[in-house]
Motif scaffolding. Structure first.
Motif, PDB file in Angstrom:
ATOM      1  N   GLN A 129     -18.207  21.151 -16.894  1.00 45.62           N
ATOM      2  CA  GLN A 129     -18.504  21.923 -15.679  1.00 45.62           C
ATOM      3  C   GLN A 129     -17.673  23.206 -15.639  1.00 45.62           C
ATOM      4  O   GLN A 129     -18.191  24.278 -15.276  1.00 45.62           O
ATOM      5  CB  GLN A 129     -18.239  21.076 -14.428  1.00 45.62           C
ATOM      6  N   ALA A 130     -16.406  23.126 -16.004  1.00 44.88           N
ATOM      7  CA  ALA A 130     -15.550  24.313 -16.006  1.00 44.88           C
ATOM      8  C   ALA A 130     -16.050  25.340 -17.018  1.00 44.88           C
ATOM      9  O   ALA A 130     -16.091  26.543 -16.742  1.00 44.88           O
ATOM     10  CB  ALA A 130     -14.106  23.921 -16.315  1.00 44.88           C
ATOM     11  N   LYS A 131     -16.459  24.885 -18.194  1.00 41.76           N
ATOM     12  CA  LYS A 131     -16.968  25.805 -19.211  1.00 41.76           C
ATOM     13  C   LYS A 131     -18.252  26.473 -18.726  1.00 41.76           C
ATOM     14  O   LYS A 131     -18.434  27.686 -18.897  1.00 41.76           O
ATOM     15  CB  LYS A 131     -17.231  25.074 -20.524  1.00 41.76           C
ATOM     16  N   ALA A 132     -19.148  25.689 -18.126  1.00 44.11           N
ATOM     17  CA  ALA A 132     -20.395  26.255 -17.623  1.00 44.11           C
ATOM     18  C   ALA A 132     -20.110  27.303 -16.548  1.00 44.11           C
ATOM     19  O   ALA A 132     -20.756  28.363 -16.512  1.00 44.11           O
ATOM     20  CB  ALA A 132     -21.284  25.142 -17.062  1.00 44.11           C
ATOM     21  N   ALA A 133     -19.153  27.037 -15.689  1.00 38.42           N
ATOM     22  CA  ALA A 133     -18.814  27.993 -14.642  1.00 38.42           C
ATOM     23  C   ALA A 133     -18.212  29.263 -15.241  1.00 38.42           C
ATOM     24  O   ALA A 133     -18.548  30.384 -14.817  1.00 38.42           O
ATOM     25  CB  ALA A 133     -17.844  27.360 -13.654  1.00 38.42           C
ATOM     26  N   MET A 134     -17.333  29.108 -16.236  1.00 37.76           N
ATOM     27  CA  MET A 134     -16.670  30.273 -16.841  1.00 37.76           C
ATOM     28  C   MET A 134     -17.666  31.158 -17.599  1.00 37.76           C
ATOM     29  O   MET A 134     -17.483  32.366 -17.677  1.00 37.76           O
ATOM     30  CB  MET A 134     -15.552  29.834 -17.797  1.00 37.76           C
ATOM     31  N   THR A 135     -18.688  30.560 -18.166  1.00 34.50           N
ATOM     32  CA  THR A 135     -19.657  31.340 -18.945  1.00 34.50           C
ATOM     33  C   THR A 135     -20.862  31.775 -18.116  1.00 34.50           C
ATOM     34  O   THR A 135     -21.777  32.391 -18.649  1.00 34.50           O
ATOM     35  CB  THR A 135     -20.141  30.519 -20.162  1.00 34.50           C
ATOM     36  N   SER A 136     -20.854  31.506 -16.813  1.00 36.70           N
ATOM     37  CA  SER A 136     -22.007  31.840 -15.972  1.00 36.70           C
ATOM     38  C   SER A 136     -22.028  33.307 -15.537  1.00 36.70           C
ATOM     39  O   SER A 136     -23.040  33.777 -15.029  1.00 36.70           O
ATOM     40  CB  SER A 136     -22.026  30.947 -14.732  1.00 36.70           C
ATOM     41  N   GLY A 137     -20.930  33.998 -15.701  1.00 30.86           N
ATOM     42  CA  GLY A 137     -20.880  35.395 -15.298  1.00 30.86           C
ATOM     43  C   GLY A 137     -20.357  35.596 -13.886  1.00 30.86           C
ATOM     44  O   GLY A 137     -20.294  36.726 -13.407  1.00 30.86           O
ATOM     45  N   GLN A 138     -19.997  34.558 -13.192  1.00 32.80           N
ATOM     46  CA  GLN A 138     -19.458  34.674 -11.840  1.00 32.80           C
ATOM     47  C   GLN A 138     -18.049  35.271 -11.885  1.00 32.80           C
ATOM     48  O   GLN A 138     -17.362  35.212 -12.898  1.00 32.80           O
ATOM     49  CB  GLN A 138     -19.351  33.302 -11.170  1.00 32.80           C
ATOM     50  N   LEU A 139     -17.626  35.817 -10.765  1.00 24.79           N
ATOM     51  CA  LEU A 139     -16.253  36.291 -10.628  1.00 24.79           C
ATOM     52  C   LEU A 139     -15.387  35.126 -10.181  1.00 24.79           C
ATOM     53  O   LEU A 139     -15.756  34.365  -9.285  1.00 24.79           O
ATOM     54  CB  LEU A 139     -16.173  37.422  -9.598  1.00 24.79           C
ATOM     55  N   PHE A 140     -14.234  34.986 -10.815  1.00 25.05           N
ATOM     56  CA  PHE A 140     -13.287  33.931 -10.461  1.00 25.05           C
ATOM     57  C   PHE A 140     -11.975  34.571 -10.078  1.00 25.05           C
ATOM     58  O   PHE A 140     -11.568  35.585 -10.637  1.00 25.05           O
ATOM     59  CB  PHE A 140     -13.056  32.970 -11.637  1.00 25.05           C
ATOM     60  N   SER A 141     -11.310  33.955  -9.112  1.00 24.51           N
ATOM     61  CA  SER A 141     -10.013  34.465  -8.709  1.00 24.51           C
ATOM     62  C   SER A 141      -8.979  33.367  -8.877  1.00 24.51           C
ATOM     63  O   SER A 141      -9.297  32.188  -8.941  1.00 24.51           O
ATOM     64  CB  SER A 141     -10.046  34.937  -7.263  1.00 24.51           C
ATOM     65  N   GLN A 142      -7.736  33.822  -8.960  1.00 26.44           N
ATOM     66  CA  GLN A 142      -6.622  32.894  -9.034  1.00 26.44           C
ATOM     67  C   GLN A 142      -5.430  33.550  -8.355  1.00 26.44           C
ATOM     68  O   GLN A 142      -5.436  34.746  -8.108  1.00 26.44           O
ATOM     69  CB  GLN A 142      -6.296  32.531 -10.484  1.00 26.44           C
ATOM     70  N   ASN A 143      -4.425  32.774  -8.058  1.00 22.81           N
ATOM     71  CA  ASN A 143      -3.231  33.318  -7.430  1.00 22.81           C
ATOM     72  C   ASN A 143      -2.218  33.658  -8.505  1.00 22.81           C
ATOM     73  O   ASN A 143      -1.985  32.859  -9.429  1.00 22.81           O
ATOM     74  CB  ASN A 143      -2.638  32.338  -6.428  1.00 22.81           C
ATOM     75  N   ASN A 144      -1.600  34.831  -8.405  1.00 25.98           N
ATOM     76  CA  ASN A 144      -0.582  35.225  -9.375  1.00 25.98           C
ATOM     77  C   ASN A 144       0.772  34.676  -8.940  1.00 25.98           C
ATOM     78  O   ASN A 144       0.879  33.934  -7.959  1.00 25.98           O
ATOM     79  CB  ASN A 144      -0.569  36.751  -9.569  1.00 25.98           C
ATOM     80  N   ALA A 145       1.823  35.047  -9.655  1.00 28.55           N
ATOM     81  CA  ALA A 145       3.166  34.531  -9.392  1.00 28.55           C
ATOM     82  C   ALA A 145       3.673  34.909  -8.006  1.00 28.55           C
ATOM     83  O   ALA A 145       4.495  34.199  -7.425  1.00 28.55           O
ATOM     84  CB  ALA A 145       4.138  35.028 -10.459  1.00 28.55           C
ATOM     85  N   GLN A 146       3.210  36.037  -7.461  1.00 25.66           N
ATOM     86  CA  GLN A 146       3.637  36.461  -6.125  1.00 25.66           C
ATOM     87  C   GLN A 146       2.778  35.827  -5.027  1.00 25.66           C
ATOM     88  O   GLN A 146       2.978  36.097  -3.851  1.00 25.66           O
ATOM     89  CB  GLN A 146       3.556  37.995  -5.992  1.00 25.66           C
TER      90      GLN A 146
END
Length: 153
Positions: free
Chosen positions: A107-124
């Protein structure tokens, strides 16, 4: 032998007997509750010396110990069965965990290759969007999990 080297058995009248000597020959093996040491061993049997090559009278009628304790054999078989059941349950649990990990990685691979934008939190703690390099790294990680968890065993 020290004080711990004790014999314990039930005599023919049903009384418990404690001694530092083995029980008489007429006490059956099943009535012996404790022997010196931790190992089960056959008690010594007094045998009269043979006269002119003939065996002593009554020697053929005395029961010979088989060296096997049926109750001990049953306990051993039960312990082996319990160990096998435990091992099977562990294998089933591990197979279930692998299947869940495999599905999540797919599921994670399918989501990563789907072309969607993903966000994450940085160190700050700031929310940032993943760039293509981060997505590629996550896709490689998912591929590694798929290779290890989804392969039949």
């Amino acid at each position: 032998m020290g004080a711990a080297a004790q014999w314990q058995w039930i005599d023919k009248d049903g009384r418990k007997v404690f001694s530092d000597r083995p029980p008489p020959a007429d006490i059956p093996q099943k009535s012996i509750m404790k022997q010196p040491g931790n190992s089960i061993s056959a008690r010594p049997v007094a045998v009269a010396p043979a006269v002119d090559g003939a065996s002593a009278p009554g020697a053929a009628s005395a029961p010979r110990p088989t060296g096997k304790d049926k109750e001990l054999e049953e306990r051993k078989a039960q312990a082996e069965a319990a160990e096998a059941a435990k091992k099977k349950a562990d294998e089933e649990r591990q197979a279930k965990v692998r299947a869940e990990n495999c599905e999540r990685a797919r599921q994670a691979k399918a989501a990563m290759t789907s072309g969607q934008l993903f966000s994450q939190n940085n160190a700050q703690g700031e929310r940032v969007f993943m760039d293509e390099a981060a997505k590629a790294a996550e896709t490689r990680r998912a591929d590694n999990v798929i290779a290890s968890e989804c392969a039949p065993r």
